[in-house]
Scaffold this motif. Structure first.
Motif, PDB file in Angstrom:
ATOM      1  N   SER A 131       0.857  -1.191   0.000  1.00  0.00           N
ATOM      2  CA  SER A 131       0.000   0.000   0.000  1.00  0.00           C
ATOM      3  C   SER A 131       0.889   1.235   0.000  1.00  0.00           C
ATOM      4  CB  SER A 131      -0.894   0.028   1.237  1.00  0.00           C
ATOM      5  OG  SER A 131      -1.542   1.288   1.357  1.00  0.00           O
ATOM      6  N   LYS A 132       0.548   2.210  -0.805  1.00  0.00           N
ATOM      7  CA  LYS A 132       1.322   3.451  -0.816  1.00  0.00           C
ATOM      8  C   LYS A 132       1.152   4.239   0.476  1.00  0.00           C
ATOM      9  CE  LYS A 132       2.061   4.238  -5.716  1.00  0.00           C
ATOM     10  NZ  LYS A 132       2.024   5.234  -6.824  1.00  0.00           N
ATOM     11  N   ALA A 133       0.119   3.917   1.227  1.00  0.00           N
ATOM     12  CA  ALA A 133      -0.106   4.614   2.496  1.00  0.00           C
ATOM     13  C   ALA A 133       1.030   4.383   3.487  1.00  0.00           C
ATOM     14  CB  ALA A 133      -1.426   4.166   3.112  1.00  0.00           C
ATOM     15  N   VAL A 134       1.814   3.319   3.300  1.00  0.00           N
ATOM     16  CA  VAL A 134       2.887   3.025   4.256  1.00  0.00           C
ATOM     17  C   VAL A 134       3.914   4.150   4.321  1.00  0.00           C
ATOM     18  CG1 VAL A 134       2.655   0.512   4.084  1.00  0.00           C
ATOM     19  CG2 VAL A 134       4.246   1.714   2.554  1.00  0.00           C
ATOM     20  N   ASN A 135       4.064   4.897   3.226  1.00  0.00           N
ATOM     21  CA  ASN A 135       5.054   5.982   3.206  1.00  0.00           C
ATOM     22  C   ASN A 135       4.911   6.912   4.407  1.00  0.00           C
ATOM     23  OD1 ASN A 135       6.621   6.033   0.473  1.00  0.00           O
ATOM     24  ND2 ASN A 135       4.509   5.624  -0.121  1.00  0.00           N
ATOM     25  N   PHE A 136       3.681   7.193   4.795  1.00  0.00           N
ATOM     26  CA  PHE A 136       3.418   8.209   5.803  1.00  0.00           C
ATOM     27  C   PHE A 136       3.821   7.756   7.202  1.00  0.00           C
ATOM     28  CE2 PHE A 136       0.989   9.223   2.142  1.00  0.00           C
ATOM     29  CZ  PHE A 136       1.028  10.600   2.068  1.00  0.00           C
TER      30      PHE A 136
ATOM     31  N   VAL B 269       2.896  14.154  -6.300  1.00  0.00           N
ATOM     32  CA  VAL B 269       2.787  12.735  -5.934  1.00  0.00           C
ATOM     33  C   VAL B 269       1.774  12.551  -4.806  1.00  0.00           C
ATOM     34  CG1 VAL B 269       4.009  10.739  -4.986  1.00  0.00           C
ATOM     35  CG2 VAL B 269       5.121  12.177  -6.701  1.00  0.00           C
ATOM     36  N   ILE B 270       1.875  13.399  -3.795  1.00  0.00           N
ATOM     37  CA  ILE B 270       0.967  13.280  -2.644  1.00  0.00           C
ATOM     38  C   ILE B 270      -0.472  13.601  -3.045  1.00  0.00           C
ATOM     39  CG2 ILE B 270       0.413  14.250  -0.383  1.00  0.00           C
ATOM     40  CD1 ILE B 270       3.483  14.613  -0.010  1.00  0.00           C
ATOM     41  N   ALA B 271      -0.662  14.594  -3.907  1.00  0.00           N
ATOM     42  CA  ALA B 271      -2.005  14.935  -4.380  1.00  0.00           C
ATOM     43  C   ALA B 271      -2.617  13.771  -5.160  1.00  0.00           C
ATOM     44  CB  ALA B 271      -1.955  16.186  -5.254  1.00  0.00           C
ATOM     45  N   GLU B 272      -1.811  13.093  -5.960  1.00  0.00           N
ATOM     46  CA  GLU B 272      -2.297  11.929  -6.711  1.00  0.00           C
ATOM     47  C   GLU B 272      -2.716  10.812  -5.761  1.00  0.00           C
ATOM     48  OE1 GLU B 272       0.981  11.030  -9.232  1.00  0.00           O
ATOM     49  OE2 GLU B 272       0.699  12.802 -10.503  1.00  0.00           O
ATOM     50  N   MET B 273      -1.958  10.609  -4.695  1.00  0.00           N
ATOM     51  CA  MET B 273      -2.305   9.589  -3.714  1.00  0.00           C
ATOM     52  C   MET B 273      -3.613   9.943  -3.010  1.00  0.00           C
ATOM     53  SD  MET B 273       1.504   9.014  -2.109  1.00  0.00           S
ATOM     54  CE  MET B 273       0.999   7.837  -0.874  1.00  0.00           C
ATOM     55  N   ARG B 274      -3.789  11.225  -2.695  1.00  0.00           N
ATOM     56  CA  ARG B 274      -5.007  11.681  -2.031  1.00  0.00           C
ATOM     57  C   ARG B 274      -6.227  11.566  -2.931  1.00  0.00           C
ATOM     58  NH1 ARG B 274      -4.615  17.686  -1.548  1.00  0.00           N
ATOM     59  NH2 ARG B 274      -5.224  17.427  -3.739  1.00  0.00           N
ATOM     60  N   ASP B 275      -6.041  11.854  -4.212  1.00  0.00           N
ATOM     61  CA  ASP B 275      -7.180  11.929  -5.121  1.00  0.00           C
ATOM     62  C   ASP B 275      -7.534  10.585  -5.770  1.00  0.00           C
ATOM     63  OD1 ASP B 275      -7.207  14.619  -4.555  1.00  0.00           O
ATOM     64  OD2 ASP B 275      -6.077  15.179  -6.360  1.00  0.00           O
ATOM     65  N   THR B 276      -6.536   9.713  -5.944  1.00  0.00           N
ATOM     66  CA  THR B 276      -6.787   8.471  -6.690  1.00  0.00           C
ATOM     67  C   THR B 276      -6.501   7.216  -5.870  1.00  0.00           C
ATOM     68  OG1 THR B 276      -4.541   8.388  -7.625  1.00  0.00           O
ATOM     69  CG2 THR B 276      -6.203   9.649  -8.846  1.00  0.00           C
ATOM     70  N   GLY B 277      -6.029   7.362  -4.648  1.00  0.00           N
ATOM     71  CA  GLY B 277      -5.696   6.195  -3.846  1.00  0.00           C
ATOM     72  C   GLY B 277      -6.922   5.477  -3.324  1.00  0.00           C
TER      73      GLY B 277
ATOM     74  N   ALA C 104      -9.277   3.759  -0.183  1.00  0.00           N
ATOM     75  CA  ALA C 104      -9.910   4.449   0.942  1.00  0.00           C
ATOM     76  C   ALA C 104      -8.949   4.711   2.083  1.00  0.00           C
ATOM     77  CB  ALA C 104     -11.117   3.636   1.435  1.00  0.00           C
ATOM     78  N   ILE C 105      -8.143   3.725   2.451  1.00  0.00           N
ATOM     79  CA  ILE C 105      -7.231   3.903   3.583  1.00  0.00           C
ATOM     80  C   ILE C 105      -6.149   4.915   3.237  1.00  0.00           C
ATOM     81  CG2 ILE C 105      -5.870   1.881   2.901  1.00  0.00           C
ATOM     82  CD1 ILE C 105      -6.404   3.217   6.497  1.00  0.00           C
ATOM     83  N   THR C 106      -5.663   4.886   2.005  1.00  0.00           N
ATOM     84  CA  THR C 106      -4.634   5.849   1.602  1.00  0.00           C
ATOM     85  C   THR C 106      -5.177   7.273   1.670  1.00  0.00           C
ATOM     86  OG1 THR C 106      -3.551   4.234   0.159  1.00  0.00           O
ATOM     87  CG2 THR C 106      -3.072   6.562  -0.257  1.00  0.00           C
ATOM     88  N   LYS C 107      -6.381   7.481   1.198  1.00  0.00           N
ATOM     89  CA  LYS C 107      -6.985   8.817   1.250  1.00  0.00           C
ATOM     90  C   LYS C 107      -7.121   9.299   2.688  1.00  0.00           C
ATOM     91  CE  LYS C 107      -9.587   8.509  -3.088  1.00  0.00           C
ATOM     92  NZ  LYS C 107     -10.940   8.469  -3.696  1.00  0.00           N
ATOM     93  N   LYS C 108      -7.538   8.423   3.583  1.00  0.00           N
ATOM     94  CA  LYS C 108      -7.687   8.801   4.993  1.00  0.00           C
ATOM     95  C   LYS C 108      -6.339   9.171   5.602  1.00  0.00           C
ATOM     96  CE  LYS C 108     -10.007   5.348   6.866  1.00  0.00           C
ATOM     97  NZ  LYS C 108     -10.774   4.604   7.896  1.00  0.00           N
ATOM     98  N   VAL C 109      -5.319   8.383   5.280  1.00  0.00           N
ATOM     99  CA  VAL C 109      -3.990   8.634   5.835  1.00  0.00           C
ATOM    100  C   VAL C 109      -3.464   9.980   5.347  1.00  0.00           C
ATOM    101  CG1 VAL C 109      -1.583   7.880   5.809  1.00  0.00           C
ATOM    102  CG2 VAL C 109      -3.403   6.205   6.185  1.00  0.00           C
ATOM    103  N   VAL C 110      -3.577  10.236   4.040  1.00  0.00           N
ATOM    104  CA  VAL C 110      -3.073  11.493   3.481  1.00  0.00           C
ATOM    105  C   VAL C 110      -3.786  12.685   4.116  1.00  0.00           C
ATOM    106  CG1 VAL C 110      -2.850  12.888   1.394  1.00  0.00           C
ATOM    107  CG2 VAL C 110      -2.387  10.436   1.293  1.00  0.00           C
ATOM    108  N   GLN C 111      -5.092  12.620   4.214  1.00  0.00           N
ATOM    109  CA  GLN C 111      -5.857  13.737   4.774  1.00  0.00           C
ATOM    110  C   GLN C 111      -5.485  14.001   6.227  1.00  0.00           C
ATOM    111  OE1 GLN C 111      -9.847  12.412   3.993  1.00  0.00           O
ATOM    112  NE2 GLN C 111      -9.787  13.011   1.838  1.00  0.00           N
ATOM    113  N   SER C 112      -5.346  12.939   7.004  1.00  0.00           N
ATOM    114  CA  SER C 112      -4.983  13.088   8.413  1.00  0.00           C
ATOM    115  C   SER C 112      -3.577  13.661   8.550  1.00  0.00           C
ATOM    116  CB  SER C 112      -5.071  11.733   9.116  1.00  0.00           C
ATOM    117  OG  SER C 112      -4.606  11.824  10.447  1.00  0.00           O
ATOM    118  N   PHE C 113      -2.645  13.148   7.751  1.00  0.00           N
ATOM    119  CA  PHE C 113      -1.258  13.610   7.796  1.00  0.00           C
ATOM    120  C   PHE C 113      -1.160  15.087   7.440  1.00  0.00           C
ATOM    121  CE2 PHE C 113       2.911  14.403   6.011  1.00  0.00           C
ATOM    122  CZ  PHE C 113       3.775  13.720   6.859  1.00  0.00           C
TER     123      PHE C 113
END
Length: 366
Positions: free
Chosen positions: A106-111, A318-326, A328-337
């Motif tokens: 998952s790309k969410a792991v980056n955060f 890159v981060i905007a793409e993850m937020r917009d196209t990731g 559900a969990i990735t979107k939540k992580v990006v928004q919270s971060f």
């Protein structure tokens, strides 16, 4: 008599079988448990490798041997980048690495490792402990039957080692660099070819010309890997990794199967190692940088502002793409971060950053 003899023989056989079974029982049944930890670092590698060993020793001592952890360096039990899968399939009980190695999951792991232009160590801890970060990490790793805990930070890293100077944005186009995570994805947008390699393979790749540049961590780690022997320029700031976190990640079922007191001890040892490793990097990086410059004539260079601005824009994309196209969990992580980043930046602009700027006035004590 014949019947008695047969009964005695059966009883003896049953007793022998019971004894053999007792010897063959897992350590848990004997009141002692031995776990296997795999790592993404070479055995006893300064910092991360020795931190894994220190954590294992702490657990053994704190539990008086009721729980012991045997540490395997990268390649001893499984290759470095198979550590995650080794635990999910039961070949090991926990691993020591950093989350952005698992972007194939998952790309969410980056955060939960680090984000370019993101949060420094203390800020990331604030998000994890009081901004919902740990809960999101738990939600993500639950999918794989894992429980992740932070076990130390490398702090702000260096920008990396280069075989030629970076004077403009165009200078990096066509270069091949070892760099993982979002930082690597952003550099690909800027025309670089990027790959990820474990610590033990980087020197040979740089020496052979398979790569033109590499980042690893900072002076202490980089000195031990000998990069100064094969690269000329050492760049700062490490905007790509402002507070990289080490993870100690467990098979969640095995962790929860421990007695409550052992679970508490394991988490306490994680917290202790988190503090120890973070402070060790801070203590040793300055000494190592002086050695690199004075003894090995390393040429320290600052990335030009033009490059930093372009890199920041690419990271933002890159981060905007993850937020917009990731997912559900990735979107939540990006928004919270990003929410925590905004709040923490506003505070630290007048707190830590304000203090650091004031300290540069070089007020003399005594």
């Amino acid at each position: 008599m014949s019947m008695k003899r047969r009964s005695l023989i059966k009883g003896a056989a049953a007793g022998a079988a019971a004894g053999a079974a007792a010897l063959a029982r897992p350590a848990l049944a004997q009141g002692r448990i031995e776990w296997r930890m795999v790592t993404t670092w070479p055995k006893n590698f300064p910092g991360q490798g020795t931190g894994a060993e220190r954590f294992a020793k702490s657990v053994g001592e704190a539990t008086d041997g009721r729980l012991t952890i045997k540490v395997f360096g990268a390649g001893e039990l499984v290759p470095a980048f198979e550590s995650f899968d080794a635990v999910t399939r039961g070949a090991a009980d926990l691993f020591h690495g950093t989350p952005y190695y698992w972007i194939n999951k998952s790309k969410a792991v980056n955060f939960f490792s680090t984000v370019p232009f993101g949060l420094v160590t203390g800020e990331l801890a604030a998000w994890m402990n009081f901004g919902g970060g740990q809960e999101l990490w738990d939600e993500l790793y639950d999918q794989f039957g894992l429980k992740g805990v932070h076990g130390g930070s490398t702090g702000v890293q260096m920008g990396g080692w280069f075989n030629k100077e970076v004077r403009t944005v165009d200078d990096v186009k066509g270069m091949k660099m070892r760099i993982p995570g979002i930082g690597g994805e952003a550099l690909r947008k800027m025309g670089m070819t990027t790959i990820n390699l474990p610590a033990g393979e980087i020197f040979a790749a740089l020496q052979s010309g398979a790569i033109d540049a590499t980042e690893w961590v900072g002076p202490w780690n980089d000195l031990s890997l000998g990069f100064y022997k094969v690269a000329k320029y050492y760049y700062w700031p490490g905007m790509h990794e402002p507070g990289t976190q080490i993870e100690i990640t467990f098979d969640k079922k095995k962790l929860l199967a421990l007695p409550k007191d052992l679970q508490a001890i394991v988490f306490a040892c994680c917290r202790a190692e988190n503090e120890m490793l973070t402070s060790e990097f801070n203590a040793r990086n300055g000494q190592a940088l002086e050695t690199l410059i004075r003894q090995h004539q390393v040429q320290l260079r600052r990335f030009p502002n033009e490059f930093l601005r372009a890199y920041g824009e690419a990271c933002g994309q890159v981060i905007a793409e993850m937020r917009d196209t990731g997912d559900a969990i990735t979107k939540k992580v990006v928004q919270s971060f990003l929410k925590s980043r905004s709040e923490l930046m506003a505070w630290n602009r007048i707190a830590e950053q304000g203090f650091m700027n004031a300290r540069q006035l070089e007020y003399k004590f005594g």
